[in-house]
Design a protein around this motif. Structure first.
Motif, PDB file in Angstrom:
ATOM      1  N   ALA A 187     -11.801   4.625  -0.380  1.00  0.00           N
ATOM      2  CA  ALA A 187     -11.561   3.135  -0.504  1.00  0.00           C
ATOM      3  C   ALA A 187     -10.717   3.046  -0.050  1.00  0.00           C
ATOM      4  O   ALA A 187     -10.433   1.477   0.456  1.00  0.00           O
ATOM      5  CB  ALA A 187     -12.102   2.608  -1.929  1.00  0.00           C
ATOM      6  N   TYR A 188      -9.907   3.881  -0.335  1.00  0.00           N
ATOM      7  CA  TYR A 188      -8.585   3.324  -0.015  1.00  0.00           C
ATOM      8  C   TYR A 188      -7.709   4.048   1.287  1.00  0.00           C
ATOM      9  O   TYR A 188      -7.349   2.783   2.392  1.00  0.00           O
ATOM     10  CB  TYR A 188      -7.304   4.404  -1.428  1.00  0.00           C
ATOM     11  CG  TYR A 188      -6.331   4.428  -0.136  1.00  0.00           C
ATOM     12  CD1 TYR A 188      -4.620   2.946  -1.174  1.00  0.00           C
ATOM     13  CD2 TYR A 188      -5.418   4.839   0.263  1.00  0.00           C
ATOM     14  CE1 TYR A 188      -3.655   3.472  -0.144  1.00  0.00           C
ATOM     15  CE2 TYR A 188      -3.852   5.343   1.162  1.00  0.00           C
ATOM     16  CZ  TYR A 188      -3.552   3.920   0.400  1.00  0.00           C
ATOM     17  OH  TYR A 188      -1.978   3.843   0.796  1.00  0.00           O
TER      18      TYR A 188
ATOM     19  N   ILE B 132      -8.519  -1.468   6.882  1.00  0.00           N
ATOM     20  CA  ILE B 132      -9.085  -2.813   6.896  1.00  0.00           C
ATOM     21  C   ILE B 132      -7.677  -3.716   7.097  1.00  0.00           C
ATOM     22  O   ILE B 132      -7.583  -4.415   8.381  1.00  0.00           O
ATOM     23  CB  ILE B 132      -9.941  -3.376   5.838  1.00  0.00           C
ATOM     24  CG1 ILE B 132     -11.123  -2.854   5.929  1.00  0.00           C
ATOM     25  CG2 ILE B 132      -9.960  -5.290   5.883  1.00  0.00           C
ATOM     26  CD1 ILE B 132     -12.279  -2.917   4.666  1.00  0.00           C
ATOM     27  N   GLU B 133      -6.992  -3.207   6.278  1.00  0.00           N
ATOM     28  CA  GLU B 133      -5.464  -4.188   6.953  1.00  0.00           C
ATOM     29  C   GLU B 133      -4.763  -3.792   8.061  1.00  0.00           C
ATOM     30  O   GLU B 133      -4.329  -4.551   8.637  1.00  0.00           O
ATOM     31  CB  GLU B 133      -4.669  -3.011   5.592  1.00  0.00           C
ATOM     32  CG  GLU B 133      -4.910  -4.235   3.968  1.00  0.00           C
ATOM     33  CD  GLU B 133      -5.053  -4.985   3.834  1.00  0.00           C
ATOM     34  OE1 GLU B 133      -3.663  -6.054   4.481  1.00  0.00           O
ATOM     35  OE2 GLU B 133      -5.798  -5.764   3.233  1.00  0.00           O
TER      36      GLU B 133
ATOM     37  N   ASN C 151     -17.574  -0.159  -3.207  1.00  0.00           N
ATOM     38  CA  ASN C 151     -17.097  -0.783  -3.881  1.00  0.00           C
ATOM     39  C   ASN C 151     -17.289  -2.962  -3.802  1.00  0.00           C
ATOM     40  O   ASN C 151     -16.870  -3.583  -3.139  1.00  0.00           O
ATOM     41  CB  ASN C 151     -15.756  -1.420  -4.074  1.00  0.00           C
ATOM     42  CG  ASN C 151     -14.840  -2.154  -5.166  1.00  0.00           C
ATOM     43  OD1 ASN C 151     -15.195  -2.799  -6.042  1.00  0.00           O
ATOM     44  ND2 ASN C 151     -13.391  -2.413  -5.030  1.00  0.00           N
TER      45      ASN C 151
ATOM     46  N   MET D 221     -16.780  -0.479   2.996  1.00  0.00           N
ATOM     47  CA  MET D 221     -16.033  -1.068   1.706  1.00  0.00           C
ATOM     48  C   MET D 221     -16.552  -1.630   0.446  1.00  0.00           C
ATOM     49  O   MET D 221     -17.038  -1.416  -0.324  1.00  0.00           O
ATOM     50  CB  MET D 221     -15.019  -1.592   2.033  1.00  0.00           C
ATOM     51  CG  MET D 221     -14.537  -2.059   0.430  1.00  0.00           C
ATOM     52  SD  MET D 221     -13.340  -0.526   0.040  1.00  0.00           S
ATOM     53  CE  MET D 221     -11.756  -1.175  -0.641  1.00  0.00           C
TER      54      MET D 221
ATOM     55  N   MET E 142       1.242  -1.080   0.289  1.00  0.00           N
ATOM     56  CA  MET E 142      -0.003   0.050  -0.259  1.00  0.00           C
ATOM     57  C   MET E 142       0.916   0.996   0.053  1.00  0.00           C
ATOM     58  O   MET E 142       2.182   1.448   1.007  1.00  0.00           O
ATOM     59  CB  MET E 142      -0.552  -0.445   0.839  1.00  0.00           C
ATOM     60  CG  MET E 142      -1.909  -1.721   1.533  1.00  0.00           C
ATOM     61  SD  MET E 142      -3.139  -1.512   0.604  1.00  0.00           S
ATOM     62  CE  MET E 142      -4.110  -0.002   0.978  1.00  0.00           C
TER      63      MET E 142
ATOM     64  N   ILE F 253     -14.796  -3.260   6.707  1.00  0.00           N
ATOM     65  CA  ILE F 253     -15.277  -3.907   5.051  1.00  0.00           C
ATOM     66  C   ILE F 253     -17.017  -4.319   4.690  1.00  0.00           C
ATOM     67  O   ILE F 253     -17.598  -3.968   2.770  1.00  0.00           O
ATOM     68  CB  ILE F 253     -15.617  -5.386   5.912  1.00  0.00           C
ATOM     69  CG1 ILE F 253     -13.786  -6.435   5.630  1.00  0.00           C
ATOM     70  CG2 ILE F 253     -16.070  -6.301   4.432  1.00  0.00           C
ATOM     71  CD1 ILE F 253     -13.614  -7.303   6.493  1.00  0.00           C
TER      72      ILE F 253
ATOM     73  N   PHE G 263     -15.277  -5.846  -3.875  1.00  0.00           N
ATOM     74  CA  PHE G 263     -14.394  -5.614  -3.427  1.00  0.00           C
ATOM     75  C   PHE G 263     -14.353  -7.370  -2.217  1.00  0.00           C
ATOM     76  O   PHE G 263     -14.934  -7.998  -2.258  1.00  0.00           O
ATOM     77  CB  PHE G 263     -14.218  -4.762  -1.819  1.00  0.00           C
ATOM     78  CG  PHE G 263     -13.584  -4.997  -0.417  1.00  0.00           C
ATOM     79  CD1 PHE G 263     -12.096  -4.816   0.036  1.00  0.00           C
ATOM     80  CD2 PHE G 263     -14.043  -4.957   0.204  1.00  0.00           C
ATOM     81  CE1 PHE G 263     -11.387  -4.471   0.869  1.00  0.00           C
ATOM     82  CE2 PHE G 263     -12.995  -5.015   1.989  1.00  0.00           C
ATOM     83  CZ  PHE G 263     -11.445  -5.341   1.497  1.00  0.00           C
TER      84      PHE G 263
ATOM     85  N   GLN H 190      -9.526   0.248   2.994  1.00  0.00           N
ATOM     86  CA  GLN H 190      -8.522  -0.030   2.536  1.00  0.00           C
ATOM     87  C   GLN H 190      -7.364  -0.186   3.727  1.00  0.00           C
ATOM     88  O   GLN H 190      -6.517  -1.596   4.308  1.00  0.00           O
ATOM     89  CB  GLN H 190      -8.518  -0.949   1.491  1.00  0.00           C
ATOM     90  CG  GLN H 190      -7.056  -1.619   1.203  1.00  0.00           C
ATOM     91  CD  GLN H 190      -8.088  -2.779   0.936  1.00  0.00           C
ATOM     92  OE1 GLN H 190      -8.736  -3.200   0.204  1.00  0.00           O
ATOM     93  NE2 GLN H 190      -6.901  -3.920   1.255  1.00  0.00           N
TER      94      GLN H 190
END
Length: 137
Positions: free
Chosen positions: A58-59, A65-66, A127, A123, A43, A120, A130, A62
């Motif tokens: 969205a980024y 979430i990571e 998307n 997200m 990332m 999630i 995803f 993400q």
């Protein structure tokens, strides 16, 4: 006599500076050091300037979430090792066989799992293509 006053004054100035430095270095229980930054492989750490608001959101989702997934996977739940730095625990709840159910680790892990689930879900709204993390239930 004047020399002793000057030396006393210099010592007190030094002590004051030391105290001030310690205050600045002291970490709070709510946040890490300013130098602590999240780094996730794969990332980029700098956002491209040509992203739309939706892509940017969205980024960031993400990334969150990571980060939460990494905490759950590695077991680094952010629980301070020093009991004085922790918030007070609620009354313990025990199962019928006497095992404690609401441990600090359990509560923290559950909170992180709920946070990840909500992220999630957000997200997936942004998307639909995803793919959730492999360890997501």
């Amino acid at each position: 006599m004047p020399e002793s006053r000057d030396s006393y004054k210099r010592e007190s100035d030094s002590v004051d500076r030391d105290r001030e430095e310690r205050r600045k270095r002291r970490r709070s229980r709510w946040g890490g050091d300013e130098k602590d930054k999240a780094f996730i492989l794969g990332m980029p750490t700098v956002l491209p300037t040509n992203l739309s608001k939706e892509q940017e959101e969205a980024y960031l989702l993400q990334l969150q979430i990571e980060e939460v997934s990494r905490k759950l996977r590695t077991g680094e739940l952010g629980i301070p090792p020093n009991p004085e730095d922790r918030s007070p625990s609620p009354e313990p709840i025990y199962s019928s066989d006497g095992k404690r159910l609401n441990t600090r680790e359990y509560r923290t892990r559950k909170k992180l799992e709920e946070e990840r689930h909500n992220l999630i879900q957000q997200m997936l709204k942004l998307n639909p293509d995803f793919k959730p993390p492999a360890d997501y239930k």
